[in-house]
Scaffold this active site. Structure first.
Site, PDB file in Angstrom:
ATOM      1  N   CYS A  42       6.810 -10.182 -13.117  1.00  0.00           N
ATOM      2  CA  CYS A  42       6.031 -11.392 -12.804  1.00  0.00           C
ATOM      3  C   CYS A  42       6.884 -12.654 -12.706  1.00  0.00           C
ATOM      4  CB  CYS A  42       4.954 -11.585 -13.863  1.00  0.00           C
ATOM      5  SG  CYS A  42       3.760 -10.246 -13.871  1.00  0.00           S
TER       6      CYS A  42
HETATM    7  N1  LIG Z   1       3.022  -5.869 -15.273  1.00  0.00           N
HETATM    8  C1  LIG Z   1       2.463  -7.012 -15.583  1.00  0.00           C
HETATM    9  O1  LIG Z   1       2.622  -7.482 -16.692  1.00  0.00           O
HETATM   10  C2  LIG Z   1       1.592  -7.768 -14.585  1.00  0.00           C
HETATM   11  C3  LIG Z   1       0.836  -8.847 -15.051  1.00  0.00           C
HETATM   12  C4  LIG Z   1       0.018  -9.521 -14.183  1.00  0.00           C
HETATM   13  C5  LIG Z   1       0.015  -9.170 -12.830  1.00  0.00           C
HETATM   14  N2  LIG Z   1       0.786  -8.147 -12.374  1.00  0.00           N
HETATM   15  C6  LIG Z   1       0.713  -7.820 -10.951  1.00  0.00           C
HETATM   16  O2  LIG Z   1      -0.083  -6.635 -10.788  1.00  0.00           O
HETATM   17  C7  LIG Z   1       0.419  -5.868  -9.699  1.00  0.00           C
HETATM   18  C8  LIG Z   1       0.749  -4.461 -10.176  1.00  0.00           C
HETATM   19  O3  LIG Z   1       1.790  -4.556 -11.130  1.00  0.00           O
HETATM   20  P1  LIG Z   1       2.097  -3.392 -12.158  1.00  0.00           P
HETATM   21  O4  LIG Z   1       2.969  -4.006 -13.195  1.00  0.00           O
HETATM   22  O5  LIG Z   1       0.849  -2.698 -12.582  1.00  0.00           O
HETATM   23  O6  LIG Z   1       2.959  -2.408 -11.209  1.00  0.00           O
HETATM   24  P2  LIG Z   1       3.383  -0.895 -11.539  1.00  0.00           P
HETATM   25  O7  LIG Z   1       4.572  -0.618 -10.714  1.00  0.00           O
HETATM   26  O8  LIG Z   1       3.400  -0.662 -13.008  1.00  0.00           O
HETATM   27  O9  LIG Z   1       2.150  -0.060 -10.977  1.00  0.00           O
HETATM   28  C9  LIG Z   1       1.816   0.019  -9.644  1.00  0.00           C
HETATM   29  C10 LIG Z   1       1.345   1.440  -9.362  1.00  0.00           C
HETATM   30  O10 LIG Z   1       0.895   1.476  -8.015  1.00  0.00           O
HETATM   31  C11 LIG Z   1       1.264   2.723  -7.469  1.00  0.00           C
HETATM   32  N3  LIG Z   1       1.220   2.570  -6.022  1.00  0.00           N
HETATM   33  C12 LIG Z   1       2.127   2.021  -5.179  1.00  0.00           C
HETATM   34  N4  LIG Z   1       1.654   2.024  -3.919  1.00  0.00           N
HETATM   35  C13 LIG Z   1       0.435   2.592  -3.959  1.00  0.00           C
HETATM   36  C14 LIG Z   1      -0.551   2.873  -2.983  1.00  0.00           C
HETATM   37  N5  LIG Z   1      -0.384   2.561  -1.698  1.00  0.00           N
HETATM   38  N6  LIG Z   1      -1.689   3.479  -3.389  1.00  0.00           N
HETATM   39  C15 LIG Z   1      -1.868   3.815  -4.693  1.00  0.00           C
HETATM   40  N7  LIG Z   1      -0.983   3.562  -5.653  1.00  0.00           N
HETATM   41  C16 LIG Z   1       0.145   2.951  -5.292  1.00  0.00           C
HETATM   42  C17 LIG Z   1       2.634   2.998  -8.050  1.00  0.00           C
HETATM   43  O11 LIG Z   1       2.939   4.374  -8.010  1.00  0.00           O
HETATM   44  C18 LIG Z   1       2.442   2.488  -9.486  1.00  0.00           C
HETATM   45  O12 LIG Z   1       1.990   3.502 -10.354  1.00  0.00           O
HETATM   46  C19 LIG Z   1       1.621  -6.628  -9.148  1.00  0.00           C
HETATM   47  O13 LIG Z   1       1.192  -7.444  -8.092  1.00  0.00           O
HETATM   48  C20 LIG Z   1       2.041  -7.499 -10.328  1.00  0.00           C
HETATM   49  O14 LIG Z   1       2.690  -8.663  -9.912  1.00  0.00           O
HETATM   50  C21 LIG Z   1       1.558  -7.425 -13.234  1.00  0.00           C
END
Ligand SMILES: NC(=O)c1ccc[n+]([C@@H]2O[C@H](COP(=O)([O-])OP(=O)(O)OC[C@H]3O[C@@H](n4cnc5c(N)ncnc54)[C@H](O)[C@@H]3O)[C@@H](O)[C@H]2O)c1
Length: 445
Positions: free
Chosen positions: A273
């Site tokens: 983030c």
């Molecule tokens: N990690 C955090 O603390 C956090 C906090 C707030 C917001 N976010 C935002 O949330 C979003 C997700 O982040 P995250 O940390 O969960 O990412 P992550 O990488 O942990 O998880 C994303 C998942 O999506 C899957 N994926 C990718 N493409 C896909 C598709 N086309 N269809 C289905 N699944 C798919 C991946 O295999 C993975 O398991 C990002 O935009 C991030 O900026 C993250």
């Protein structure tokens, strides 16, 4: 009206919730809905993650496997790689990654792929919500035309909203239910129905007038953190130059009950983030001819911290007539943050890379991270992967310097103080008693 249909399904907890992307954000979210008795279908591209979830396992530290198992056993949760099941969902929430390209421009490919699957299987009566962090305009400029291109219309055929995720991995005090949720739809119905949905799992939902406001809100929050951490990092360097104890100054300033919020310096910023999100905002601003200077400055200061840590290490070694070249250096903690296993953008990677490019032999200990790999494209030193080393007395003794990059709780810092010849503490992990009782030379940020 589809609004009424969805409202009824949500009120009666009969809505099936699909979550696309079961990572740090998606898995805790779907579990919350399932624990409330709603049917959850998780859509993943990673078959192993889907299989693990169906077997009642969790790949996310904050999500206990027992909760996954409970939902799977109750028949409320399934995970799949089969996107043709999307029409089974009344609500679809997109939680896919939003990384940066090498040019630091937004990489929208994951949202486009997920959006493409939804477009392919869109059926009348669905509510689609984007949770991935992204620039203002993504929901109404990118997703809405995609879905309307299928001959569907917002409000008449589907609803569409943005709701940023605020999960703070490893924070036991604030979890999904007690973190207020901001929701903004591309229409009034979209906002209200999405707010109603989140009301099932979150104590406090804050509705805003548009998806763009919700998108900008998330980026404002994380830009605020990036800039304040940047200021803390600059103040640490300033205090070091003046010979003042940075941490004592912050502690004292934090006693002010209003108008001050403590942020702490460190070896650099990490995670999915804070290092990334401000670039989504500055990229969009540039398209409108606006140059966001605070964001650039914070990025410059924060990304320079690994280099500064290496400089502190080099200077400290130099005082004992040693060079980085040929020294053995132990990194304590490689995850980007305390007590979690997330390595994304971790500044420890840059520190290890810089040290190895200068000829150091680097080992690391991190109870959460069994192995560290390096992206060849970004690595200037050797890109050989490293494996976690047990924190033995011999390892601490034989290393010329120990750098505390991440202050995990489950590390015996007293032992480190007793045995290490030189310690660079970038996190204020060593308290005064440990420092006073130590024979090591200790350098702090
Ligand atoms: N990690 C955090 O603390 C956090 C906090 C707030 C917001 N976010 C935002 O949330 C979003 C997700 O982040 P995250 O940390 O969960 O990412 P992550 O990488 O942990 O998880 C994303 C998942 O999506 C899957 N994926 C990718 N493409 C896909 C598709 N086309 N269809 C289905 N699944 C798919 C991946 O295999 C993975 O398991 C990002 O935009 C991030 O900026 C993250």
């Amino acid at each position: 009206m589809i609004r009424n249909q969805l409202e009824k399904l949500i009120e009666e907890k009969r809505a099936a919730v699909g979550v696309v992307g079961l990572g740090y954000v998606g898995l805790p979210l779907i579990i919350e809905f399932c624990l409330k008795g709603l049917k959850g279908i998780g859509f993943e591209v990673d078959a192993k993650k889907a299989d693990d979830i169906n077997a009642g396992l969790s790949h996310i530290v904050d999500v206990p496997a027992e909760n996954v198992k409970k939902c799977v056993d109750a028949g409320t949760l399934t995970a799949t790689t089969d996107f043709s099941r999307l029409p089974e969902c009344d609500v679809i929430i997109i939680c896919v990654p939003t990384p940066l390209r090498k040019t630091k421009d937004p990489d929208m490919s994951f949202i486009m792929t997920a959006g493409g699957e939804i477009q392919k299987y869109l059926r009348r009566g669905q509510l689609i919500i984007l949770e991935s962090t992204t620039y203002p305009g993504t929901t109404d400029e990118v997703l809405q035309p995609m879905f309307e291109g299928e001959g569907f219309k917002v409000d008449e055929d589907f609803l569409l909203a943005f709701s940023p995720e605020r999960v703070d991995p490893g924070n036991p005090q604030f979890q999904t239910h007690n973190i207020p949720k901001v929701v903004g739809g591309v229409s009034k119905d979209s906002t209200e129905i999405a707010a109603k949905l989140y009301g099932l799992i979150v104590n406090d939902v804050h509705a805003v007038s548009s998806a763009r406001v919700a998108e900008a809100c998330k980026l404002w929050e994380n830009t605020f953190r990036a800039i304040n951490i940047g200021m803390a990092n600059e103040m640490a360097r300033l205090c070091n130059a003046l010979g003042i104890d940075t941490w004592e100054v912050v502690r004292a300033a934090a006693t002010k009950p209003f108008g001050f919020m403590p942020f702490y310096p460190g070896p650099g910023i990490g995670g999915h983030c804070i290092p990334l999100d401000p670039h989504y905002l500055s990229w969009k601003a540039r398209q409108h001819g606006f140059d966001s200077q605070f964001i650039s400055l914070a990025e410059q200061i924060n990304s320079g911290m690994p280099e500064y840590v290496v400089e502190l290490t080099s200077n400290a070694l130099n005082k004992t007539k040693k060079a980085i070249n040929g020294s053995k250096i132990l990194i304590l903690g490689v995850a980007y943050k305390k007590d979690i296993d997330d390595m994304r953008e971790s500044p420890a990677l840059s520190i290890i890379d810089l040290l190895r490019s200068r000829g150091a032999e680097v080992a690391y200990h991190d109870p959460f991270v069994p192995k560290v790999t390096f992206d060849h494209a970004y690595t200037i030193g050797e890109a050989e992967p490293l494996s976690n080393r047990e924190l033995t007395d011999d390892l601490i003794r034989e290393c010329d310097c120990t750098i505390i990059c991440t202050e995990h709780s489950d590390v015996d810092y007293e032992k480190v103080c007793e045995l290490a010849p030189l310690i660079v503490d970038t996190r204020n992990a060593l308290n005064e008693d440990m420092r006073n009782g130590s024979s090591a030379k200790i350098v702090r940020l």
